[in-house]
Motif scaffolding. Structure first.
Motif, short mmCIF file in Angstrom:
data_model
loop_
_atom_site.label_atom_id
_atom_site.label_comp_id
_atom_site.label_asym_id
_atom_site.label_seq_id
_atom_site.Cartn_x
_atom_site.Cartn_y
_atom_site.Cartn_z
N THR A 31 -30.13 39.27 21.42
CA THR A 31 -30.25 39.43 19.96
C THR A 31 -31.29 38.48 19.36
OG1 THR A 31 -28.37 37.95 19.53
CG2 THR A 31 -27.89 40.31 19.68
N LEU A 41 -25.61 47.48 21.67
CA LEU A 41 -24.46 47.80 20.82
C LEU A 41 -23.61 46.58 20.52
CD1 LEU A 41 -23.27 51.21 22.32
CD2 LEU A 41 -25.00 50.76 20.58
N SER A 43 -21.12 43.07 22.44
CA SER A 43 -20.46 42.47 23.61
C SER A 43 -19.00 42.14 23.32
CB SER A 43 -21.19 41.17 24.00
OG SER A 43 -20.69 40.67 25.23
N VAL A 45 -16.87 39.29 24.29
CA VAL A 45 -16.82 38.00 24.97
C VAL A 45 -15.35 37.73 25.26
CG1 VAL A 45 -17.45 35.57 24.92
CG2 VAL A 45 -18.90 37.24 23.75
N PHE A 51 -7.65 38.48 26.09
CA PHE A 51 -8.73 39.31 25.52
C PHE A 51 -9.14 40.39 26.53
CE2 PHE A 51 -11.94 38.93 21.97
CZ PHE A 51 -12.71 40.03 22.30
N GLY B 23 -24.97 37.14 16.69
CA GLY B 23 -25.19 37.78 18.00
C GLY B 23 -24.61 37.09 19.21
N GLY B 24 -23.50 36.39 19.06
CA GLY B 24 -22.89 35.72 20.21
C GLY B 24 -23.27 34.26 20.33
N GLY B 42 -12.12 34.49 22.42
CA GLY B 42 -13.28 35.33 22.68
C GLY B 42 -13.91 35.84 21.40
N SER B 43 -14.89 36.71 21.57
CA SER B 43 -15.64 37.21 20.41
C SER B 43 -15.94 38.69 20.53
CB SER B 43 -16.98 36.45 20.30
OG SER B 43 -17.65 36.79 19.10
N PHE B 44 -15.89 39.35 19.40
CA PHE B 44 -16.49 40.68 19.31
C PHE B 44 -17.92 40.48 18.82
CE2 PHE B 44 -11.98 41.44 18.36
CZ PHE B 44 -11.70 42.46 19.27
N VAL B 45 -18.90 40.72 19.68
CA VAL B 45 -20.27 40.68 19.16
C VAL B 45 -20.59 42.11 18.73
CG1 VAL B 45 -22.67 40.07 19.62
CG2 VAL B 45 -20.84 38.80 20.75
N SER B 46 -20.27 42.38 17.48
CA SER B 46 -20.36 43.75 16.96
C SER B 46 -21.73 43.96 16.33
CB SER B 46 -19.25 43.97 15.94
OG SER B 46 -19.32 42.99 14.92
N TYR B 47 -22.73 44.11 17.22
CA TYR B 47 -24.11 44.12 16.74
C TYR B 47 -24.44 45.41 15.99
CZ TYR B 47 -28.63 41.88 16.70
OH TYR B 47 -29.78 41.25 16.29
N GLN B 48 -24.04 46.55 16.55
CA GLN B 48 -24.32 47.81 15.84
C GLN B 48 -23.08 48.25 15.05
OE1 GLN B 48 -26.20 51.00 17.91
NE2 GLN B 48 -28.11 49.87 18.14
N SER B 50 -21.56 51.00 14.98
CA SER B 50 -20.59 51.76 15.76
C SER B 50 -19.56 50.81 16.37
CB SER B 50 -21.29 52.56 16.86
OG SER B 50 -21.93 51.69 17.79
N PHE B 51 -20.00 49.64 16.81
CA PHE B 51 -19.10 48.64 17.39
C PHE B 51 -18.17 48.10 16.31
CE2 PHE B 51 -18.97 45.92 21.36
CZ PHE B 51 -17.91 45.11 20.99
N ILE B 55 -14.61 49.62 17.38
CA ILE B 55 -13.91 48.58 18.15
C ILE B 55 -13.16 47.63 17.21
CG2 ILE B 55 -14.14 46.79 19.92
CD1 ILE B 55 -15.26 49.38 20.99
N LEU B 84 -6.28 41.72 16.12
CA LEU B 84 -6.53 42.27 17.46
C LEU B 84 -6.34 41.23 18.56
CD1 LEU B 84 -9.70 44.45 16.67
CD2 LEU B 84 -7.53 45.33 17.54
N THR B 85 -6.78 40.00 18.29
CA THR B 85 -6.72 38.98 19.34
C THR B 85 -5.48 38.09 19.24
OG1 THR B 85 -7.96 37.33 18.06
CG2 THR B 85 -9.25 38.86 19.39
#
Lengths: 152, 152
Positions: A31, A41, A43, A45, A51, B23-24, B42-48, B50-51, B55, B84-85
């Motif tokens: 990124t 899209l 990740s 992590v 998780f 971006g993480g 952890g992490s949701f790297v929800s870049y787009q 759609s994610f 998600i 969620l986590t």
């Protein structure tokens, strides 16, 4: 990383990742590249096992039988990420970065899996003398070479 | 970042993140710290988008009405990540890093939300003259200050 982004942009395909020992380093580096937003899209992590299981859907049986530092876990992480995000490719990273050994497996042992809808490939890493950050960086290099080999 | 890890270790609490414009980077930096594995889920790297939607479960209505670069989206990202986590805290990052403006909103506009089960707080960022990486780094600094303020 730029080669990967360029290839995906040219072929109009997408990628997602599922990162344990790399801890988001792949996501962070991709990124940083302008143009990544078209093809990357996101990740998972999945740093802790909870998780991996509850979000990524890695089976409890897989973890009990093989452990999270295993080929089997890497494959499930990659395949589930592909399905969840509907990407064309996905790459997963799971391993033992230390300083404490998990699951009685050696520090420096890791598995990286790349998959598409039709195939997957896993590589095993064994690196004894790397610190936490070097181990993450090495994982990225292995993954990028794996990707370039995978699309040949 | 070390202060945050130490605080969570001491109080036996956990954190997770949901990162768009960073971006993480948060995940990558916290997982460089030894001891983070006890407290960072952890992490949701929800870049787009759609994610973010499929998600993380950000509502289509929220995105249509307010856009992804909005306070409302940041709050949903943080609250959904907490659920969620099952973490004690979560932090979300959404913004317009450029080079192209999204949703007719200014480049350099971002929102960071921190939440726990009982409360949340959002901050708006407006930074005109930062490149992509500086903007991410600034986001992390803002988030860490927000966290230290949140737990006072």
């Amino acid at each position: 990383m730029i080669k990967l982004v360029n290839y995906l942009n040219k072929t109009n395909q997408t990628i997602s990742t599922c990162e344990s020992f790399t801890g988001g380093m792949f996501a962070n580096e991709i990124t940083n590249i302008s143009g990544a937003s078209n093809v990357y899209l996101g990740s998972f992590v999945s740093y802790q096992n909870s998780f991996k299981q509850s979000i990524v859907g890695v089976g409890e049986r897989t973890i009990k039988k093989y452990g999270v530092v295993s080929e089997e876990c890497a494959i499930e992480m990659a395949q589930n990420t592909l399905k969840l995000t509907k990407s064309d490719f996905s790459i997963s990273f799971t391993g033992n970065a230390g300083p404490l050994a998990m699951e009685n497996k050696e520090i420096g042992l890791a598995y990286i899996c790349i998959c598409s809808k039709s195939k997957y490939k896993v590589v095993e890493i064994n690196e004894k003398n790397m610190n936490r950050i070097e181990f993450k960086e090495n994982g990225l290099t292995v993954a990028l070479n794996l990707f370039l080999d995978f699309i040949k």
